[in-house]
Scaffold this active site. Structure first.
Site, PDB file in Angstrom:
ATOM      1  CB  SER A  84      -0.896   0.067   1.337  1.00 54.69           C
ATOM      2  OG  SER A  84      -0.292  -0.297   2.219  1.00 54.69           O
ATOM      3  CB  THR A 186      -1.855   5.728   4.213  1.00 55.59           C
ATOM      4  OG1 THR A 186      -2.643   5.415   3.311  1.00 55.59           O
ATOM      5  CG2 THR A 186      -1.091   6.852   4.271  1.00 55.59           C
ATOM      6  CB  THR A 204      -0.581   6.135   0.480  1.00 58.73           C
ATOM      7  OG1 THR A 204      -1.439   5.032   0.279  1.00 58.73           O
ATOM      8  CG2 THR A 204      -1.296   7.265  -0.258  1.00 58.73           C
ATOM      9  NE  ARG A 214      -8.765   7.418  -4.009  1.00 57.15           N
ATOM     10  CZ  ARG A 214      -8.040   7.012  -2.609  1.00 57.15           C
ATOM     11  NH1 ARG A 214      -6.654   6.938  -2.601  1.00 57.15           N
ATOM     12  NH2 ARG A 214      -8.563   7.026  -1.634  1.00 57.15           N
ATOM     13  CB  THR A 237      -3.988   5.353   8.092  1.00 56.29           C
ATOM     14  OG1 THR A 237      -3.859   4.008   7.339  1.00 56.29           O
ATOM     15  CG2 THR A 237      -4.382   4.725   9.469  1.00 56.29           C
ATOM     16  N   GLY A 238      -6.350   4.962   5.960  1.00 53.84           N
ATOM     17  CA  GLY A 238      -7.780   4.581   5.744  1.00 53.84           C
ATOM     18  C   GLY A 238      -8.294   5.190   4.577  1.00 53.84           C
TER      19      GLY A 238
HETATM   20  N1  GLY Z   1      -5.365   6.870   3.000  1.00 53.70           N
HETATM   21  C1  GLY Z   1      -4.704   6.551   1.887  1.00 53.70           C
HETATM   22  C2  GLY Z   1      -5.705   6.728   0.604  1.00 53.70           C
HETATM   23  O1  GLY Z   1      -7.000   6.707   0.595  1.00 53.70           O
HETATM   24  O2  GLY Z   1      -5.391   7.030  -0.439  1.00 53.70           O
END
Ligand code: GLY
Length: 324
Positions: A84, A186, A204, A214, A237-238
């Protein structure tokens, strides 16, 4: 990565909420040095032990918080097993790895890059944007050209493991965020140095198999990361879409400014996410470090872990969480 995860899961199985991790000999020596000048601290998302070791090495030698967070973030960026972040990160739905990162220092300066291809150490690229350009954000081709002009090597970031995962994903091609993806996701990292200065970084590869172009929260100053040296720092994170909608990190720092302990500020920021219903079940975890060295962490759901280094001791914690 599996070995590390198994190790932590065994500890979890033993019913422990906090774990002291083994410290390598080099760090043990640095630790005794650091005890002469307490106050330095690191907090990072997930079980990023090697990352915080690298960051601590900088702090314990009287390095700056800025150098420490960059050194820490570079570790998972180079790890092909970490799916990730950086090299080895899962690609977008067209099979291309695209990276996002940002960095912020004690002077309130920030740099950020997003939708970057073929450059492994995007956290360092973000730092170059901060230090060498009049801008805060550089995206896509512009960021890649800047990287080239700064001598960053161009590399293929798609590993065999990530390519296989993408090919498997293509069979159903479901566009669905995963909760606690591989128990890491992340990396956000915050540090306070011997001068009490704060810095933070976030890096990330974003949501696995995302749409082309995106961008999540991680390179967005105020959402994925915010640092105010007089107040505190926060990162997360998330699911980036949720964090972006509530401008997570900035809101935590602002709550700390109003007098809240970082723990309460993280919890309040997580509670603000509860009004978001349209992504189904998702995970967000926040961490914070204030100017007094107090820490906080909170997540929406079970499973988020964070790691802290204080006086050279590394400890892993299970975060408290909202939905029980
Ligand atoms: N937290 C990383 C992302 O959504 O890209």
């Amino acid at each position: 990565m599996n070995t590390r995860r198994d190790f932590f899961q065994k500890l979890l199985g033993a019913g422990l909420g906090m774990y002291s991790l083994q410290i390598p000999e080099t760090l043990r020596l640095l630790q005794s040095e650091s005890l002469k000048s307490p106050g330095r601290k690191i907090i990072a998302t997930w079980n990023n032990q090697k990352a915080v070791e690298a960051a601590w090495k900088v702090l314990s030698q009287n390095g700056s918080a800025l150098d420490a967070v960059e050194a820490g973030a570079r570790v998972p960026e180079a790890d092909p097993e970490d799916t990730s972040v950086g090299y080895g990160g899962f690609p977008d739905r067209d099979g291309e790895v695209t990276l996002d990162a940002c960095i912020m220092d004690h002077l309130g300066r920030s740099g950020s890059v997003m939708f970057v291809r073929n450059i492994k150490h995007v956290v360092s690229l973000a730092r170059r944007v901060m230090e060498k350009t009049p801008h805060v954000y550089l995206a896509g081709e512009g960021a890649e050209r800047f990287a080239e002009s700064e001598g960053f090597p161009k590399e293929n970031l798609l590993t065999e493991k990530a390519r296989k995962a993408w090919e498997e994903w293509l069979i159903k091609a479901e566009y669905k965020p995963k909760i606690n993806a591989e128990r890491h996701d992340t990396i956000g990292i915050l540090a306070q140095d011997h001068l009490k200065n704060l810095s933070g970084a976030c890096t990330t590869s974003g949501m696995a198999f995302k749409m082309k172009g995106r961008v999540g929260d991680s390179p967005i100053i105020g959402s994925g990361l915010f640092v105010d040296n007089e107040v505190g720092a926060a990162t997360g994170t998330g699911l980036g879409e949720a964090v972006n909608r509530k401008v997570g990190a900035f809101s935590i720092v602002e709550m700390i400014r109003q007098g809240m302990h970082p723990q309460k500020a993280c919890r309040k920021a997580i509670e603000r996410l509860c009004s978001i219903q349209d992504y189904g079940e998702f995970q967000v975890g926040y961490i914070a470090l204030d100017h007094k060295g107090q820490i906080g962490a909170y997540s929406l759901r079970k499973g988020f872990q964070y790691i802290v280094v204080e006086e050279g001791k590394i400890k892993l914690f299970d975060s408290d969480y909202h939905f029980h």
